[in-house]
Design an enzyme around this catalytic site. Structure first.
Site, PDB file in Angstrom:
ATOM      1  N   HIS A 183     106.040-130.967   1.623  1.00 36.85           N
ATOM      2  CA  HIS A 183     105.280-132.193   1.357  1.00 36.85           C
ATOM      3  C   HIS A 183     103.909-131.875   0.768  1.00 36.85           C
ATOM      4  O   HIS A 183     103.464-130.727   0.807  1.00 36.85           O
ATOM      5  CB  HIS A 183     105.106-132.996   2.650  1.00 36.85           C
ATOM      6  CG  HIS A 183     104.744-132.145   3.837  1.00 36.85           C
ATOM      7  ND1 HIS A 183     105.645-131.810   4.816  1.00 36.85           N
ATOM      8  CD2 HIS A 183     103.592-131.513   4.190  1.00 36.85           C
ATOM      9  CE1 HIS A 183     105.062-131.048   5.730  1.00 36.85           C
ATOM     10  NE2 HIS A 183     103.811-130.838   5.362  1.00 36.85           N
ATOM     11  N   ARG A 281     104.560-117.420   3.782  1.00 37.52           N
ATOM     12  CA  ARG A 281     105.157-118.233   4.857  1.00 37.52           C
ATOM     13  C   ARG A 281     105.572-119.574   4.263  1.00 37.52           C
ATOM     14  O   ARG A 281     104.732-120.367   3.839  1.00 37.52           O
ATOM     15  CB  ARG A 281     104.146-118.442   5.986  1.00 37.52           C
ATOM     16  CG  ARG A 281     104.653-119.291   7.143  1.00 37.52           C
ATOM     17  CD  ARG A 281     103.495-119.511   8.115  1.00 37.52           C
ATOM     18  NE  ARG A 281     103.842-120.250   9.305  1.00 37.52           N
ATOM     19  CZ  ARG A 281     103.884-121.575   9.395  1.00 37.52           C
ATOM     20  NH1 ARG A 281     103.660-122.325   8.344  1.00 37.52           N
ATOM     21  NH2 ARG A 281     104.150-122.143  10.561  1.00 37.52           N
ATOM     22  N   ASP A 283     106.487-123.012   4.723  1.00 36.22           N
ATOM     23  CA  ASP A 283     106.341-123.959   5.821  1.00 36.22           C
ATOM     24  C   ASP A 283     107.514-124.945   5.834  1.00 36.22           C
ATOM     25  O   ASP A 283     107.911-125.475   4.793  1.00 36.22           O
ATOM     26  CB  ASP A 283     105.013-124.717   5.629  1.00 36.22           C
ATOM     27  CG  ASP A 283     104.710-125.642   6.784  1.00 36.22           C
ATOM     28  OD1 ASP A 283     104.570-125.134   7.908  1.00 36.22           O
ATOM     29  OD2 ASP A 283     104.627-126.866   6.564  1.00 36.22           O
ATOM     30  N   GLU A 325     109.725-120.545   7.875  1.00 36.98           N
ATOM     31  CA  GLU A 325     109.275-121.087   9.172  1.00 36.98           C
ATOM     32  C   GLU A 325     110.253-122.174   9.619  1.00 36.98           C
ATOM     33  O   GLU A 325     109.992-123.365   9.492  1.00 36.98           O
ATOM     34  CB  GLU A 325     107.852-121.649   9.029  1.00 36.98           C
ATOM     35  CG  GLU A 325     107.234-122.058  10.347  1.00 36.98           C
ATOM     36  CD  GLU A 325     107.106-123.566  10.571  1.00 36.98           C
ATOM     37  OE1 GLU A 325     106.828-123.948  11.707  1.00 36.98           O
ATOM     38  OE2 GLU A 325     107.280-124.341   9.606  1.00 36.98           O
ATOM     39  N   HIS A 394      99.951-121.493  16.369  1.00 38.09           N
ATOM     40  CA  HIS A 394      99.136-122.709  16.314  1.00 38.09           C
ATOM     41  C   HIS A 394      99.928-123.952  16.727  1.00 38.09           C
ATOM     42  O   HIS A 394      99.365-124.997  16.976  1.00 38.09           O
ATOM     43  CB  HIS A 394      98.576-122.883  14.901  1.00 38.09           C
ATOM     44  CG  HIS A 394      99.656-123.202  13.908  1.00 38.09           C
ATOM     45  ND1 HIS A 394     100.589-122.273  13.498  1.00 38.09           N
ATOM     46  CD2 HIS A 394      99.977-124.357  13.266  1.00 38.09           C
ATOM     47  CE1 HIS A 394     101.416-122.845  12.642  1.00 38.09           C
ATOM     48  NE2 HIS A 394     101.074-124.096  12.484  1.00 38.09           N
TER      49      HIS A 394
HETATM   50  C1  GLC Z   1     104.859-126.540  10.234  1.00 42.19           C
HETATM   51  C2  GLC Z   1     103.471-126.146  10.713  1.00 42.19           C
HETATM   52  C3  GLC Z   1     102.904-127.272  11.517  1.00 42.19           C
HETATM   53  C4  GLC Z   1     102.838-128.502  10.669  1.00 42.19           C
HETATM   54  C5  GLC Z   1     104.191-128.828  10.039  1.00 42.19           C
HETATM   55  C6  GLC Z   1     104.060-129.834   8.941  1.00 42.19           C
HETATM   56  O1  GLC Z   1     105.745-126.684  11.270  1.00 42.19           O
HETATM   57  O2  GLC Z   1     103.533-124.961  11.437  1.00 42.19           O
HETATM   58  O3  GLC Z   1     101.639-126.950  12.016  1.00 42.19           O
HETATM   59  O4  GLC Z   1     102.409-129.594  11.436  1.00 42.19           O
HETATM   60  O5  GLC Z   1     104.789-127.693   9.456  1.00 42.19           O
HETATM   61  O6  GLC Z   1     103.500-129.233   7.803  1.00 42.19           O
END
Ligand code: GLC
Length: 650
Positions: A183, A281, A283, A325, A394
């Site tokens: 996004h 990474r 996401d 991730e 995090h």
């Molecule tokens: C991933 C990130 C997280 C975030 C989500 C949306 O899971 O680690 O912190 O809120 O993506 O971008």
């Protein structure tokens, strides 16, 4: 099958772009030709029916060529060096830390002065949390990006980032940055144009005039942030449309059924590669493909996109590895390493989120059977790929491992999870933890857990009560958790602050842009006076820092800890002890972790049943020599303690 026309097309474009096919660019040209069939077929399987499919494929090839042309000599040299090491990221010598620049030290410019602190801890790999432009108050910790190329002024400039990367490279430290693939912020140029009615950019997102399709999607899509952002669509007044927003309402989901989106994002990926990123990474890759009637997670097309990206990166920036991730069910996580012909050809690295959560499970219950039940699945990871091994990051801790794992250990899945949620939110009478439930879904009762490593291990309450014994136990728990993740296999990734005993920080509640998201409680602002105490023997900070430092040092000394599919779990002779053996040639390292509050007795038979003929052991952690006893005798492991026992002639 060899595609003659594709080869010709590539050669033509490369020549038009001025590449020296028999000179400097031969390596790139060869990689491009070698991967072209795969790239072409992955691309066509997604976009064959798209009207602009062919024109955009040409743009994809151009993007690769330009990506290569913009890769500087230094990085190309590093690509070659990394290739010579095989899969460089499997090594036991890499230890990482994830940190927010502003909360850790201020600005990118301040980072160089803090690198020696990290080096002294043993960290040589940094995950710098998102630093690209992201609107304050609507940033999701930087995961709502409004400009993929501009470093947010809060952190500095792109040149500052380049300077940090250069310094890290000189120090032989590795760098990880994020690409937020799923996004953009609604302030991103594409979203702004879409809001104004530009049909080209409206096609970059999922936008609908009425609720017909959004309702159909919502019927099967799980909510990610049910409390703060219920549903998966947001009404945009300016455009007069419903926009898909799976995460927060200010994060607009990109539409990857449009190949232009893929090509533009690939361009951004190569931009990051050329900044010198060692591991990118990716996401939330589980979410990148949507289809009505499904959960819109882990769909086969999402994997096709990742494979396509993987082959493209291999061509243009071969030294950059990809981390997916995907914080999803254990069987689904595994697929991000690739399946079938693409086994070990999708993401190089994934988070071992299952193991992470299971360590928290074992710590609360004192019982390691659920963890053991999960290993059969986790050991399916292909050779050549690796985990990020961690205790905290995090994000929240999800309890998304399979019910079958819990049942296999003899528990009722619903009751078991209920206990864990109560334990870590501190409401259970037996709990010593200070944490909170995150994203509670009233409809399903699902909830995840927030809280820092120290607070979840009981340090916050122990300090408040000034209870010396409870402080000692909390410190043991912290090091136990770290030790298991550091020796398990995979790249250990510490979370900043955990090495220096940071407990929860509740100040986020006073910040409107953060108060709706309790993950901020475990994202500390570093107080360097407190961190100075890591040097003062006897302080809590020093005890945790020096323990973590020793663990990382030991890991670097023991090549057997590298991730070469050289792990074997031992059979459970004691349900409180999780144990595995890391092996390489004749060397065996028995890693044993007692998750119980009582001393654990482990029969010496546990060391014999593999038939390695072991008689002497050296415990690297407790620094003592041991002789393997008779079957009716025991090794005793103290409460919340561990041993790292190497076999050999000691
Ligand atoms: C991933 C990130 C997280 C975030 C989500 C949306 O899971 O680690 O912190 O809120 O993506 O971008």
């Amino acid at each position: 099958m060899y595609h003659y026309t594709l080869h010709q097309r590539i050669t033509r474009i490369c020549e038009q772009q001025g590449l020296l096919l028999n000179g400097d660019d031969l390596g790139f040209y060869t990689r491009l030709c070698a991967n072209a069939t795969a790239i072409d077929s992955l691309y066509r399987s997604l976009y064959n029916h798209h009207l602009a499919s062919d024109a955009l494929f040409e743009r994809l090839l151009l993007t690769l060529i330009q990506g290569h042309q913009q890769r500087n000599r230094e990085l190309r040299k590093r690509d070659t060096e990394k290739a010579a090491k095989g899969q460089w990221f499997l090594s036991n010598e890499i230890c990482g830390m994830s940190l927010y620049v502003d909360r850790f030290c201020g600005k990118l410019n301040d980072l160089p002065t803090r690198l020696p602190y990290l080096e002294s801890l043993g960290v040589n790999f940094l995950h710098i949390m998102p630093i690209f432009e992201s609107p304050a108050g609507e940033s999701d910790g930087g995961y709502a990006v409004s400009d993929f190329r501009k470093v947010d002024t809060r952190f500095g400039t792109i040149d500052d980032l380049r300077a940090v990367q250069k310094l890290m490279q000189e120090k032989e430290m590795y760098l990880m940055l994020d690409i937020v693939l799923n996004h953009t912020s609604h302030h991103h140029e594409w979203a702004v144009k879409a809001k104004k009615g530009d049909p080209v950019y409206q096609d970059y997102f999922y936008m609908y005039d009425d609720r017909t399709l959004p309702d159909q999607f919502d019927a099967t899509m799980p909510e990610i942030f049910p409390e703060s952002a219920p549903g998966s669509f947001t009404w945009n007044k300016e455009a007069g449309k419903w926009v898909m927003t799976v995460f927060h309402n200010y994060q607009w989901d990109l539409n990857y059924t449009n190949p232009a989106v893929l090509v533009d994002m690939l361009d951004n990926i190569l931009f990051y590669a050329n900044l010198g990123v060692d591991i990118l990474r990716i996401d939330a890759p589980a979410f990148i493909w949507k289809q009505l009637g499904t959960t819109c997670q882990n769909l086969p097309e999402a994997h096709t996109i990742l494979r396509l990206i993987r082959q493209c990166v291999e061509v243009a920036a071969p030294g950059m590895a990809l981390l997916g991730e995907a914080i999803v069910a254990p069987k689904e996580i595994m697929k991000y390493f690739g399946t079938d012909l693409y086994t070990a050809k999708e993401c190089d690295v994934a988070y071992n989120a299952t193991q992470m959560a299971l360590q928290w499970d074992a710590l609360a219950t004192g019982d390691t059977r659920v963890m053991l039940a999960a290993q059969q699945d986790l050991l399916q990871k292909p050779f050549g790929c690796t985990w990020i091994s961690y205790t905290r990051c995090h994000d929240d801790i999800g309890l998304g491992y399979d019910d079958s794992m819990i049942t296999a250990a003899g528990f009722n899945a619903y009751e078991h999870r209920k206990f864990l949620k109560e334990y870590y939110s501190g409401t259970h009478p037996a709990s010593t933890a200070s944490g909170a439930l995150f994203s509670v879904n009233p409809k399903t009762q699902d909830a995840r857990i927030s809280g820092s490593l120290a607070s979840l291990c009981g340090l916050e309450r122990a300090i408040a009560a000034n209870d010396e014994q409870a402080i000692n136990i909390a410190i043991r728990k912290i090091l136990l958790m770290q030790a298991q993740s550091i020796f398990l296999g995979g790249i250990p990734m510490l979370f900043y602050g955990d090495e220096a005993a940071y407990t929860n920080d509740y100040s986020y509640l006073n910040d409107e842009g953060k108060s709706y998201d309790n993950r901020w409680m475990h994202r500390p602002v570093i107080d360097w006076q407190k961190n100075e105490k890591t040097k003062e023997a006897g302080t809590i900070e020093h005890r945790i820092f020096s323990g973590t430092q020793r663990l990382l040092k030991l890991r670097k000394q023991l090549p057997v800890v590298g991730d070469y599919k050289n792990i074997r779990w031992i059979t459970p002779h004691n349900i409180h002890v999780a144990g595995f053996i890391r092996s390489m040639d004749e060397s065996h390292l028995y890693c044993l972790f007692n998750f119980s509050n009582k001393a654990a007795y482990l029969t010496w038979y546990a060391f014999k049943e593999q038939g390695y003929g072991i008689s002497n052991l050296y415990d690297h952690w407790n620094e003592q020599r041991l002789t393997v006893g008779s079957d009716h005798e025991y090794l005793i492991i103290e409460p919340y303690s561990f041993c790292l026992l190497e076999s050999g002639s000691y």
